[in-house]
Enzyme design. Structure first.
Site, PDB file in Angstrom:
ATOM      1  N   ARG A   1      -1.313   8.788   9.046  1.00  0.00           N
ATOM      2  CA  ARG A   1      -1.118   7.354   9.330  1.00  0.00           C
ATOM      3  C   ARG A   1      -0.648   6.592   8.091  1.00  0.00           C
ATOM      4  O   ARG A   1      -1.215   6.750   6.998  1.00  0.00           O
ATOM      5  CB  ARG A   1      -2.448   6.763   9.800  1.00  0.00           C
ATOM      6  CG  ARG A   1      -2.408   5.274  10.057  1.00  0.00           C
ATOM      7  CD  ARG A   1      -3.776   4.809  10.486  1.00  0.00           C
ATOM      8  NE  ARG A   1      -4.738   4.995   9.427  1.00  0.00           N
ATOM      9  CZ  ARG A   1      -5.197   4.024   8.654  1.00  0.00           C
ATOM     10  NH1 ARG A   1      -4.765   2.785   8.807  1.00  0.00           N
ATOM     11  NH2 ARG A   1      -6.079   4.274   7.721  1.00  0.00           N
TER      12      ARG A   1
ATOM     13  N   HIS B   1     -11.849   9.013   6.395  1.00  0.00           N
ATOM     14  CA  HIS B   1     -11.533   7.596   6.622  1.00  0.00           C
ATOM     15  C   HIS B   1     -11.010   7.327   8.029  1.00  0.00           C
ATOM     16  O   HIS B   1     -11.405   6.350   8.664  1.00  0.00           O
ATOM     17  CB  HIS B   1     -10.499   7.178   5.578  1.00  0.00           C
ATOM     18  CG  HIS B   1     -10.109   5.735   5.619  1.00  0.00           C
ATOM     19  ND1 HIS B   1     -11.016   4.717   5.465  1.00  0.00           N
ATOM     20  CD2 HIS B   1      -8.893   5.138   5.797  1.00  0.00           C
ATOM     21  CE1 HIS B   1     -10.389   3.552   5.533  1.00  0.00           C
ATOM     22  NE2 HIS B   1      -9.109   3.782   5.755  1.00  0.00           N
TER      23      HIS B   1
ATOM     24  N   GLU C   1       0.854  -1.193   0.000  1.00  0.00           N
ATOM     25  CA  GLU C   1       0.000   0.000   0.000  1.00  0.00           C
ATOM     26  C   GLU C   1       0.885   1.236   0.000  1.00  0.00           C
ATOM     27  O   GLU C   1       2.108   1.146   0.168  1.00  0.00           O
ATOM     28  CB  GLU C   1      -0.937  -0.020   1.214  1.00  0.00           C
ATOM     29  CG  GLU C   1      -1.943  -1.170   1.150  1.00  0.00           C
ATOM     30  CD  GLU C   1      -2.888  -1.230   2.338  1.00  0.00           C
ATOM     31  OE1 GLU C   1      -3.268  -0.180   2.854  1.00  0.00           O
ATOM     32  OE2 GLU C   1      -3.241  -2.345   2.749  1.00  0.00           O
TER      33      GLU C   1
ATOM     34  N   ARG D   1      -0.995   8.597   1.651  1.00  0.00           N
ATOM     35  CA  ARG D   1      -2.391   8.958   1.395  1.00  0.00           C
ATOM     36  C   ARG D   1      -2.673  10.452   1.327  1.00  0.00           C
ATOM     37  O   ARG D   1      -3.510  10.897   0.559  1.00  0.00           O
ATOM     38  CB  ARG D   1      -3.235   8.388   2.521  1.00  0.00           C
ATOM     39  CG  ARG D   1      -3.948   7.190   2.061  1.00  0.00           C
ATOM     40  CD  ARG D   1      -4.737   6.599   3.160  1.00  0.00           C
ATOM     41  NE  ARG D   1      -4.622   5.179   2.984  1.00  0.00           N
ATOM     42  CZ  ARG D   1      -5.083   4.287   3.810  1.00  0.00           C
ATOM     43  NH1 ARG D   1      -5.695   4.677   4.910  1.00  0.00           N
ATOM     44  NH2 ARG D   1      -4.947   3.020   3.551  1.00  0.00           N
TER      45      ARG D   1
ATOM     46  N   HIS E   1      -9.435   9.018   2.675  1.00  0.00           N
ATOM     47  CA  HIS E   1      -8.948   7.934   1.818  1.00  0.00           C
ATOM     48  C   HIS E   1      -9.104   8.389   0.373  1.00  0.00           C
ATOM     49  O   HIS E   1     -10.174   8.862  -0.010  1.00  0.00           O
ATOM     50  CB  HIS E   1      -9.738   6.644   2.074  1.00  0.00           C
ATOM     51  CG  HIS E   1      -9.036   5.437   1.536  1.00  0.00           C
ATOM     52  ND1 HIS E   1      -8.923   5.193   0.185  1.00  0.00           N
ATOM     53  CD2 HIS E   1      -8.378   4.437   2.164  1.00  0.00           C
ATOM     54  CE1 HIS E   1      -8.230   4.074   0.008  1.00  0.00           C
ATOM     55  NE2 HIS E   1      -7.888   3.590   1.190  1.00  0.00           N
TER      56      HIS E   1
HETATM   57  C1  SIN Z   1      -7.226   0.300   2.560  1.00  0.00           C
HETATM   58  O1  SIN Z   1      -7.371  -0.909   2.403  1.00  0.00           O
HETATM   59  O2  SIN Z   1      -6.914   1.078   1.670  1.00  0.00           O
HETATM   60  C2  SIN Z   1      -7.449   0.846   3.926  1.00  0.00           C
HETATM   61  C3  SIN Z   1      -6.454   0.331   4.858  1.00  0.00           C
HETATM   62  C4  SIN Z   1      -6.188   1.342   5.924  1.00  0.00           C
HETATM   63  O3  SIN Z   1      -6.940   2.299   6.048  1.00  0.00           O
HETATM   64  O4  SIN Z   1      -5.175   1.200   6.601  1.00  0.00           O
END
Ligand code: SIN
Length: 533
Positions: free
Chosen positions: A385, A350, A114, A289, A243
Site C-alpha cells: 500500500r 501496521h 510520505e 515502505r 511500518h
Molecule cells: C504514517 O503516518 O506513517 C502512517 C500512514 C499510513 O499508514 O498510511
C-alpha cells in the site's frame, strides 16, 4: 425474538461510520456494532492523513502512477484510478461535516509528503488526522435518528441461509445470502440474534497476529475470519505491511512515528550514526515502505541491534511541536526531545493489504455481504500500500458500498426466516483462561519469528504446524465453553494467520511486502493468491 435492522455495520472506523452515515441518509435503518467503545478503531490512530489530489502541481495520473509503483505490479489499475479520481469529492464531504485540515493560509492546505509519493499530497490535521476524522464522523452518526450504535458488541458469526439449511449445502455462493449475525454483548455475556438484509464488514485489519504492532487491540481480523467462515474467499493475505518506524520501547505496544516525519527530512541512521538508506534505494528515506522496512530489518540483523535511529534534529522545536504534537509528546514521555535527540525506531506490523475479496461496489461474492476499508481487498494496494491511501480507499469504498446496498435493498425480499437463538457451550472454567492467553502469545511469537519481514518456505511450514495445533485446541474450547471476547479473538486470529501462511506459501516469488529467501526474484507472471473456503 431477533432484533431487526435493514443493515448491520461491523466496525466504527472511517469506513464503517461513513458507510453508516450515507446509508442512513438514503433512508435505511442501520445498526453499528463495535467491539469496544465506538471511538476505538484503527482510524483513530492514523497520523499521516489522506492522500488525495488537491494541489495545482499534482494530478490524478501522478497519484495513480505512484500507487502502481508502490503496489509492485499487483494493483488493479481500473480500481486505482476510480478510487483516486473519486477522492476529492469524498474528502469535500468530510470537510462539509466540519473537519478542518491543517492549512498554510486561507487559500491553501498544508500538504504532507510520505514514502513513494512524487508530490506533497497528504491532507492532514497535524499528526492526529484519524482522530479528527473519527470525531467529525461520530458526531454526525450519533445525531442521526436512523442509526443505532451497539458498543461492546462482539460479532460471533454471520448467519447465512446455508447455515440455516435454507439452501442446499452445495449451493453456490450466489444462491446463498446473509440474513443476520450473532452478537455477544460483552458486558452481559448474552449472545443476541440480529436480523438484517445486508451486512457491511468494516472491522479493520489484523495487526494483532503479531506481538509488535501499531494497531489498537481491536485489530484481530474478525471480519476476515467471519467472512471466510461464511464461504467468502480471501486474497493476497501474505502482504502484511510493516511500518518502518515505530518508537522502540520495552513494551510490545508500538507507537507510530509517522512517515510524514521522514517527509519533513528525517534521516535513518544505524547504531554508528551513519545513514544507510542510499545503499538500498535511490529514493533513500522516502522509498516505499516495503523497501525501507526491509533495509532496517537487514541493518538490525547485521549489527544485532534492537533498534535504529531516526534523526529529525535539523528541524526546530517550534516547527516540530506544531507539525507533530502527538509524536513530540509521546517521545518526550520517554525522555526523548526530538528536536535534540535521535528517536530509537523499529519496524512493526501496521496494515494488511489483502483481505476479503470485493469489487468496486464493496460487494463480496456472497449476496448481502459487503466489505470496505482494511478488511477488504479491492485491488488498490496490490503488493504494497502507498502511504495514506487507506483512509482514501475507506472513504470512497464506503460511499460506493452505500449506493450498492441501497440498490440491493430495493430488490431483495425482507427476511422471513425465524433465526434460531444462539446456544452456548456448557462450560465456563476461569482456570482454563490461562490456556487461551498462553496460546495467544505462542501464536504471535510464531508469526513474528516465521512469517515476518523476511520469510522462507521452511519457516512458513513451521508456522503452519504451530497454527494447526493451536487451532485444534481452541476449536475444542469454542464448541464447549461459553463464548467470551478473548476466545473469539484468538479463534479469529488463528484463522487469519492460517490464511496469511497459505497465501504466503502459494507465492513462489518475492514481490512488494512478501520477501522470501527461497524465491528472491520477482516472477514474470503476475498473480493474486487466494484461499477459497
Ligand atoms: C504514517 O503516518 O506513517 C502512517 C500512514 C499510513 O499508514 O498510511
Amino acid at each position: 425474538m431477533a432484533e431487526n435492522f435493514e443493515i448491520l455495520v461491523i466496525g466504527s472506523g472511517i469506513a464503517g461510520l461513513s458507510f453508516a452515515l450515507k446509508s442512513a441518509q438514503l433512508g435505511h435503518r442501520v445498526a453499528i456494532i463495535t467491539k469496544k467503545h465506538q471511538a476505538e478503531s484503527n482510524t483513530n490512530y492514523a497520523q499521516g492523513g489522506i492522500a488525495v489530489v488537491t494541489s495545482a502541481t499534482d494530478d490524478f495520473d501522478l497519484h495513480v502512477r505512484d500507487t502502481l509503483i508502490a503496489g509492485d505490479g499487483l494493483c488493479d489499475e481500473q480500481v486505482v484510478r476510480q478510487i483516486i479520481e473519486e477522492g476529492p469529492r469524498r474528502v469535500k464531504e468530510l470537510i462539509e461535516l466540519g473537519l478542518e485540515f491543517t492549512r498554510i493560509d486561507e487559500e491553501s492546505y498544508s500538504l504532507g509528503k510520505e514514502g513513494g509519493h512524487s508530490r506533497r499530497r497528504i491532507l492532514h490535521v497535524a499528526d492526529m488526522t484519524g482522530k479528527a476524522i473519527e470525531t467529525a464522523l461520530l458526531s454526525a452518526v450519533n445525531n442521526h435518528p436512523k442509526i443505532t450504535t451497539f458498543e461492546h458488541g462482539f460479532v460471533v458469526d454471520l448467519i447465512t441461509l446455508k447455515k440455516l439449511n435454507q439452501v442446499a449445502a452445495e449451493a453456490n455462493l450466489s444462491e446463498d445470502r446473509v440474513v443476520g449475525a450473532y452478537v455477544l454483548d460483552v458486558l452481559s455475556g448474552e449472545v443476541k440474534t440480529l436480523n438484517a438484509q445486508a451486512v457491511m464488514l468494516a472491522s479493520g485489519g489484523a495487526g494483532h497476529v503479531y506481538p509488535f504492532t501499531t494497531n489498537p487491540s481491536i485489530a484481530t481480523g474478525d471480519g476476515i475470519a467471519m467472512a471466510y467462515r461464511a464461504g467468502v474467499p480471501v486474497q493476497n493475505m501474505e502482504f502484511i505491511q510493516f511500518h518502518p518506524t515505530t518508537l522502540y520501547s520495552n513494551s510490545p505496544k508500538r507507537f507510530l512515528i509517522s512517515e510524514a516525519v521522514r517527509g519533513e527530512g528525517a534521516l535513518l541512521r544505524n547504531l554508528e550514526g551513519d545513514r544507510f538508506m542510499d545503499a538500498y534505494d535511490d529514493r533513500s528515506e522516502l522509498a516505499p515502505r516495503d523497501v525501507v522496512a526491509r533495509a532496517i530489518d537487514e541493518e538490525m540483523k547485521k549489527s544485532g541491534s534492537a533498534h535504529l535511529w531516526l534523526d529529525i534534529t535539523h528541524q526546530d522545536d517550534v516547527f516540530l511541536k506544531e507539525r507533530f504534537p502527538s509524536i513530540y509528546n509521546a517521545c518526550l514521555d520517554q525522555g526523548i526531545n526530538i528536536s535534540k535527540d535521535w528517536i530509537p525506531v523499529v519496524p512493526a506490523a501496521h496494515y494488511l493489504c489483502g483481505g476479503v475479496v470485493t469489487n468496486l461496489d464493496a460487494e463480496t461474492p456472497l449476496p448481502g455481504l459487503y466489505a470496505c476499508g482494511e478488511v477488504a481487498c479491492t485491488g488498490l494496494h496490490g503488493a504494497n500500500r502507498l502511504a495514506s491511501n487507506s483512509l482514501l480507499e475507506a472513504l470512497v469504498m464506503a460511499n460506493n458500498g452505500a449506493e450498492a446496498v441501497n440498490k440491493f435493498l430495493g430488490k431483495v425480499t425482507a427476511n422471513i426466516f425465524e433465526l434460531p437463538h444462539w446456544v452456548d457451550g456448557e462450560m465456563s472454567d476461569p482456570d482454563e483462561r490461562v490456556v487461551i492467553i498462553h496460546n495467544w502469545e505462542e501464536l504471535r511469537k510464531a508469526m513474528w519469528d516465521y512469517v515476518g519481514i523476511v520469510r522462507t518456505t521452511k519457516r512458513l511450514h513451521r508456522a503452519q504446524k504451530r497454527i494447526e495445533n493451536l487451532s485444534s485446541e481452541i476449536n475444542e474450547y469454542y464448541w464447549n465453553f461459553k463464548v467470551e471476547p478473548l476466545l473469539l479473538e484468538l479463534r479469529n486470529l488463528l484463522l487469519v494467520s492460517e490464511l496469511i501462511v497459505q497465501c504466503a506459501l502459494q507465492r513462489k516469488e518475492s514481490r512488494g511486502l512478501h520477501y522470501t529467501l527461497d524465491y528472491p526474484a520477482k516472477s514474470e507472471e503476475v498473480v493474486n493468491t487466494s484461499v477459497i473456503p
